[in-house]
Design a protein around this motif. Structure first.
Motif, PDB file in Angstrom:
ATOM      1  N   VAL A  16      41.805  31.343  43.326  1.00 14.23           N
ATOM      2  CA  VAL A  16      40.490  31.973  43.460  1.00 14.23           C
ATOM      3  C   VAL A  16      39.533  31.082  44.256  1.00 14.23           C
ATOM      4  CG1 VAL A  16      38.533  32.962  42.223  1.00 14.23           C
ATOM      5  CG2 VAL A  16      40.824  33.209  41.295  1.00 14.23           C
ATOM      6  N   GLU A  17      39.621  29.770  44.056  1.00 16.68           N
ATOM      7  CA  GLU A  17      38.723  28.870  44.778  1.00 16.68           C
ATOM      8  C   GLU A  17      38.896  29.001  46.291  1.00 16.68           C
ATOM      9  OE1 GLU A  17      37.951  24.785  43.156  1.00 16.68           O
ATOM     10  OE2 GLU A  17      39.715  25.326  41.965  1.00 16.68           O
ATOM     11  N   THR A  18      40.130  29.034  46.752  1.00 14.34           N
ATOM     12  CA  THR A  18      40.344  29.136  48.195  1.00 14.34           C
ATOM     13  C   THR A  18      39.947  30.516  48.713  1.00 14.34           C
ATOM     14  OG1 THR A  18      42.689  29.571  47.742  1.00 14.34           O
ATOM     15  CG2 THR A  18      42.098  27.353  48.429  1.00 14.34           C
ATOM     16  N   ALA A  19      40.076  31.539  47.886  1.00 17.81           N
ATOM     17  CA  ALA A  19      39.592  32.863  48.294  1.00 17.81           C
ATOM     18  C   ALA A  19      38.080  32.828  48.509  1.00 17.81           C
ATOM     19  CB  ALA A  19      39.968  33.912  47.249  1.00 17.81           C
ATOM     20  N   LEU A  20      37.357  32.173  47.600  1.00 17.16           N
ATOM     21  CA  LEU A  20      35.905  32.055  47.744  1.00 17.16           C
ATOM     22  C   LEU A  20      35.540  31.215  48.962  1.00 17.16           C
ATOM     23  CD1 LEU A  20      34.937  31.474  43.993  1.00 17.16           C
ATOM     24  CD2 LEU A  20      34.660  33.584  45.320  1.00 17.16           C
ATOM     25  N   ALA A  21      36.323  30.155  49.214  1.00 16.61           N
ATOM     26  CA  ALA A  21      36.076  29.329  50.393  1.00 16.61           C
ATOM     27  C   ALA A  21      36.250  30.146  51.663  1.00 16.61           C
ATOM     28  CB  ALA A  21      37.024  28.126  50.395  1.00 16.61           C
ATOM     29  N   ALA A  22      37.309  30.961  51.713  1.00 18.52           N
ATOM     30  CA  ALA A  22      37.560  31.802  52.887  1.00 18.52           C
ATOM     31  C   ALA A  22      36.440  32.814  53.089  1.00 18.52           C
ATOM     32  CB  ALA A  22      38.903  32.523  52.728  1.00 18.52           C
ATOM     33  N   LEU A  23      35.976  33.404  51.995  1.00 21.58           N
ATOM     34  CA  LEU A  23      34.890  34.383  52.080  1.00 21.58           C
ATOM     35  C   LEU A  23      33.619  33.737  52.607  1.00 21.58           C
ATOM     36  CD1 LEU A  23      34.060  37.340  51.401  1.00 21.58           C
ATOM     37  CD2 LEU A  23      33.364  36.498  49.154  1.00 21.58           C
ATOM     38  N   ASP A  24      33.266  32.581  52.065  1.00 24.20           N
ATOM     39  CA  ASP A  24      32.055  31.882  52.498  1.00 24.20           C
ATOM     40  C   ASP A  24      32.125  31.485  53.968  1.00 24.20           C
ATOM     41  OD1 ASP A  24      31.119  32.135  49.966  1.00 24.20           O
ATOM     42  OD2 ASP A  24      30.916  30.002  49.551  1.00 24.20           O
ATOM     43  N   ALA A  25      33.334  31.159  54.441  1.00 20.56           N
ATOM     44  CA  ALA A  25      33.492  30.683  55.816  1.00 20.56           C
ATOM     45  C   ALA A  25      33.569  31.811  56.837  1.00 20.56           C
ATOM     46  CB  ALA A  25      34.737  29.809  55.922  1.00 20.56           C
ATOM     47  N   GLY A  26      33.663  33.054  56.371  1.00 18.32           N
ATOM     48  CA  GLY A  26      33.619  34.168  57.301  1.00 18.32           C
ATOM     49  C   GLY A  26      34.918  34.887  57.543  1.00 18.32           C
ATOM     50  N   THR A  50      42.133  37.926  37.610  1.00 14.77           N
ATOM     51  CA  THR A  50      41.430  37.223  38.687  1.00 14.77           C
ATOM     52  C   THR A  50      41.620  37.938  40.019  1.00 14.77           C
ATOM     53  OG1 THR A  50      43.316  35.722  39.027  1.00 14.77           O
ATOM     54  CG2 THR A  50      41.554  34.982  37.554  1.00 14.77           C
ATOM     55  N   MET A  51      42.793  38.523  40.216  1.00 14.68           N
ATOM     56  CA  MET A  51      43.012  39.276  41.449  1.00 14.68           C
ATOM     57  C   MET A  51      42.082  40.479  41.514  1.00 14.68           C
ATOM     58  SD  MET A  51      44.718  39.381  44.267  1.00 14.68           S
ATOM     59  CE  MET A  51      46.247  38.476  44.087  1.00 14.68           C
ATOM     60  N   ALA A  52      41.908  41.165  40.383  1.00 15.78           N
ATOM     61  CA  ALA A  52      40.999  42.313  40.347  1.00 15.78           C
ATOM     62  C   ALA A  52      39.587  41.890  40.706  1.00 15.78           C
ATOM     63  CB  ALA A  52      41.027  42.966  38.963  1.00 15.78           C
ATOM     64  N   GLY A  53      39.145  40.738  40.181  1.00 15.50           N
ATOM     65  CA  GLY A  53      37.803  40.256  40.494  1.00 15.50           C
ATOM     66  C   GLY A  53      37.641  39.924  41.966  1.00 15.50           C
ATOM     67  N   LEU A 395      32.851  35.984  39.023  1.00 19.68           N
ATOM     68  CA  LEU A 395      33.576  37.062  39.692  1.00 19.68           C
ATOM     69  C   LEU A 395      33.229  38.396  39.028  1.00 19.68           C
ATOM     70  CD1 LEU A 395      37.203  35.680  40.211  1.00 19.68           C
ATOM     71  CD2 LEU A 395      35.525  36.200  41.977  1.00 19.68           C
ATOM     72  N   PRO A 396      33.079  39.448  39.797  1.00 19.37           N
ATOM     73  CA  PRO A 396      32.762  40.744  39.189  1.00 19.37           C
ATOM     74  C   PRO A 396      33.915  41.227  38.325  1.00 19.37           C
ATOM     75  CG  PRO A 396      33.270  41.008  41.527  1.00 19.37           C
ATOM     76  CD  PRO A 396      33.189  39.537  41.273  1.00 19.37           C
ATOM     77  N   PRO A 397      33.614  41.964  37.259  1.00 19.23           N
ATOM     78  CA  PRO A 397      34.696  42.500  36.414  1.00 19.23           C
ATOM     79  C   PRO A 397      35.475  43.582  37.162  1.00 19.23           C
ATOM     80  CG  PRO A 397      32.588  43.441  35.783  1.00 19.23           C
ATOM     81  CD  PRO A 397      32.287  42.383  36.794  1.00 19.23           C
ATOM     82  N   ARG A 398      36.678  43.818  36.704  1.00 14.50           N
ATOM     83  CA  ARG A 398      37.488  44.871  37.306  1.00 14.50           C
ATOM     84  C   ARG A 398      36.844  46.230  37.063  1.00 14.50           C
ATOM     85  NH1 ARG A 398      41.492  48.522  35.935  1.00 14.50           N
ATOM     86  NH2 ARG A 398      42.958  48.945  37.641  1.00 14.50           N
ATOM     87  N   ARG A 399      36.783  47.036  38.120  1.00 14.57           N
ATOM     88  CA  ARG A 399      36.216  48.381  37.987  1.00 14.57           C
ATOM     89  C   ARG A 399      37.330  49.411  38.148  1.00 14.57           C
ATOM     90  NH1 ARG A 399      31.309  48.371  42.238  1.00 14.57           N
ATOM     91  NH2 ARG A 399      29.918  49.270  40.711  1.00 14.57           N
ATOM     92  N   GLU A 400      37.251  50.466  37.392  1.00 13.93           N
ATOM     93  CA  GLU A 400      38.228  51.543  37.517  1.00 13.93           C
ATOM     94  C   GLU A 400      38.029  52.266  38.847  1.00 13.93           C
ATOM     95  OE1 GLU A 400      38.658  54.232  34.252  1.00 13.93           O
ATOM     96  OE2 GLU A 400      37.921  52.762  32.810  1.00 13.93           O
TER      97      GLU A 400
END
Length: 679
Positions: A16-26, A50-53, A395-400
């Motif tokens: 999840v950390e690297t996903a957030l890093a990728a998002l922040d970097a564009g 965590t994948m859902a979030g 992280l946002p909760p999983r939504r249906e």
């Protein structure tokens, strides 16, 4: 002439950390895996929650998430695979990346809502292979990495589907999907996601299998011109700062189609600070193939910090050649190379006492429980200051996910969904549009952004009858009323995995094993394995000649199946067309294949299970190269640090091949059982 569409920048996410890093970097998208069945099993990976979030977070920002299910699946694992696909189906990623033909067949039949991307591990490297992947239902092909720019240009011009290419990161010496070296030495292969990276070790004291990393900055204009859909950064085993720096650098360059000198310098500075190996042009520039491997350079990843002067239990002494800071991630590697061990820097001191940071040239004592000795290499693989852990709980909760069908006329809105009974309707009175005509896209955008916190629109289809004028405020009011009315009336969320698992089990139980059918006695053993794009037209003529005789033909590449529609019943496949389960054999049987060669990694038990279920017979086991490469490897006999022997030469496809020395003199036709049976 319309402008080319923007190229997607695709970043790796091992957690999840690297996903957030990728998002922040564009990044426009990330690729990541759950705990099983993905080619980076050693990464931290994701849980379904965590994948859902992450998917929810990315989708809220208009970004995409691709899930990797890109390993070969054994026969005994098929029921668990279907369970995993059920979980993935509910997560609704933007695509699923697969290697195994059996997985592709199962997804298309039982989980048709999932979009398929063909993994680079499928080894697709020419236009015929891309065309065959399109016929199988793949919407994107991630091409083999060992494709020079001129071949890529021809493939892109002919491709009926999106193409994805690697733009930065580590390179394998072997063609994708064809490296068996880790499996041979350790029983842990790359086609199963557990490669031990023996290519980064020394052979006869030299690092002969360790290429420089790819840096594709110089090729961005050409790739843009070709219409490549996605540029991929390698690195699901890399830390967040590596992902952030690489993603940020390429984001800067892609956002400036003609980057000025400062932008280019800033990007290159970021990439240089992220790298741990030398960077080069990879396989884009065939003129540099003999320069990609520097046999003197250790193959492990990381920025050199220094060599161990002395070591005792729980402590090492190092003279630094680079700065260190508490919190940095470090790796200790033995002199002969290998993966080594990693640890976080939590204690460092010199003669004056404990240190927070240390400069180059200092001699320091570092606390570690890792195995170490004199001359061990200390590498920095992650820097303090890129900590995303505090954001994990946000992280946002999983939504249906709820699919909607919206029908709009001048006098009524009708909305239906599998998640509620009947149809929701709203009487309206809309005027005919004079200028601002209501579009389906406008309606989709409004409904995507306004669902209640626990719900999320899935696929929204909209039909508009006539040219209508509807103010945006009215659409939003209808949206609010719709969600308020149906939120308490939703039917329970369907479980796509349960029904699919039942259908799969019923279908699988009636698979007819091929034990009564004989393997063809005479097989034309001409090789159709690796076929560079420049040779495609020449090979088409050879296939045309083959169609005229009555021989059974052996093929070693998916591209060959694209050329043999009239040869059904006269084809056998051999590795690297990888068959690890009965659904892969079934898919090939539907293409007219009458016998298959099982993937070399299969343990004896799994091979027996495959033989019992396969709709076509299995060819006898044969020894195959442990590694195949377009790079010019030094011919002769090699040895690693523990005296395993290997023979290196060139095959009739003019590719370098590495074989186990003990197998070089064997008669392939006499070898009927795999040499290893490691689980």
């Amino acid at each position: 002439m319309s402008a080319p569409r923007p190229i997607e920048l695709l970043a790796p996410a091992g957690n999840v950390e690297t996903a957030l890093a990728a998002l922040d970097a564009g990044a426009d998208a990330v690729y990541c895996g759950l705990g099983r069945f993905n080619a980076r099993a050693r990464a931290e990976n994701f849980t379904p929650d965590t994948m859902a979030g992450v998917i929810e977070l990315f989708h809220r920002q208009g970004k995409k998430v691709y899930l990797t299910l890109n390993t070969l699946i054994y026969e005994s694992e098929l029921p668990r695979l279907v369970e995993t696909l059920g979980v993935i189906s509910r997560l609704q990623p933007d695509a699923l990346i697969v290697q195994d033909l059996g997985v592709a067949g199962i997804v298309k039949k039982y989980f048709p809502n999932l979009t398929l991307h063909a993994s680079t591990q499928m080894g697709i490297h020419n236009s015929a292979g891309v065309e065959f992947a399109a016929k199988l239902g793949f919407s994107r092909v991630i091409l083999e990495r060992q494709i020079p720019l001129d071949e890529l240009r021809t493939i892109a011009a002919k491709s009926p589907v999106e193409l994805e290419v690697f733009i930065h990161g580590s390179l394998c010496c072997s063609l994708s999907g064809r490296c068996l070296l880790s499996h041979h030495l350790f029983g842990a292969g790359g086609n199963r996601g557990v490669c031990k990276q023996p290519c980064r070790r020394a052979y006869d004291g030299e690092y002969r299998l360790s290429p420089a990393d790819l840096c594709g900055v110089a090729f961005l204009p050409e790739l843009r011109k070709m219409g490549i859909a996605s540029l991929k950064i390698e690195g699901r085993l890399r830390p967040p700062e590596y992902v952030w720096k690489c993603t940020r650098a390429y984001r800067m360059l892609l956002d400036a189609p003609e980057p000025d000198e400062k932008t280019l310098l800033d990007a290159q500075t970021l990439l240089a600070s992220a790298s741990g190996r030398a960077n080069d042009s990879g396989f884009f520039d065939r003129k540099r193939y003999d320069k990609l491997i520097d046999v003197r350079r250790p193959g492990v990843f990381g920025i050199a910090v220094g060599n161990v002067i002395s070591a005792r239990r729980g402590n090492i002494t190092v003279r630094l050649q680079n700065k260190l800071h508490l919190g940095d991630r470090l790796r200790l590697v033995p002199p002969e190379g290998g993966e080594g061990e990693t640890f976080s820097l939590i204690s460092m001191r010199d003669a004056s006492g404990n240190l927070l940071r240390a400069r180059s040239g200092a001699t320091v004592e570092i606390a570690t429980d890792c195995r170490a000795g004199k001359n061990f290499l200390l590498l920095k693989i992650g820097e303090n200051g890129f900590d995303f852990t505090r954001r994990l709980k946000n992280l946002p909760p999983r939504r249906e996910k709820i699919d909607l069908q919206i029908e709009i006329s001048a006098h009524k809105w009708r909305i239906s969904s599998p998640r509620f009974d009947g149809q929701w309707a709203k009487c309206v009175d809309f005027a005919e549009a004079q200028r601002h005509e209501l579009t389906a896209e406008t309606v989709r955008e409004v409904f995507f952004s306004g669902a209640p916190e626990t719900l999320s629109p899935g696929k929204i289809t909209v039909s508009v009858d006539g040219k209508l004028f509807v103010p945006a405020s009215v659409i939003k009011a209808i949206r609010r009323e719709f969600w308020a009315d149906i939120s308490g009336k939703l039917l329970p969320e369907a479980d796509p995995g349960a029904l699919a698992a039942a259908r799969f089990a019923a279908d699988h139980s009636i698979f007819r094993p091929a034990s009564a059918r004989a393997i063809p006695e005479t097989i034309d053993t001409r090789f159709y394995g690796f076929l560079p794009e420049g040779n495609v037209e020449m090979e088409r003529s050879r296939f045309a000649a083959a169609l005229k005789d009555d021989k059974v033909i052996a093929v070693e590449g998916l591209h060959a199946l694209n050329w043999l529609p009239h040869k059904k019943g006269k084809i056998v496949t051999r590795f690297p067309v990888a068959v690890a389960n009965s659904f892969a054999a079934q898919l090939l049987a539907e293409q007219g294949v009458v016998a298959v060669e099982a993937a070399p990694e299969l343990p004896a038990r799994e091979r027996a299970m495959l033989a019992a279920k396969s709709p076509v017979p299995l060819l006898p086991f044969r020894a195959v190269p442990l590694l195949v490469s377009r790079l010019p490897l030094a011919p002769g006999v090699w040895h690693d640090a523990v005296h395993h022997g290997f023979e290196v030469g060139v095959n009739e496809e003019k590719l370098s091949v590495l074989l186990a020395k003990s197998e070089v003199l064997q008669d392939d036709d006499a070898v009927n059982e795999p040499p290893h049976d490691r689980q």
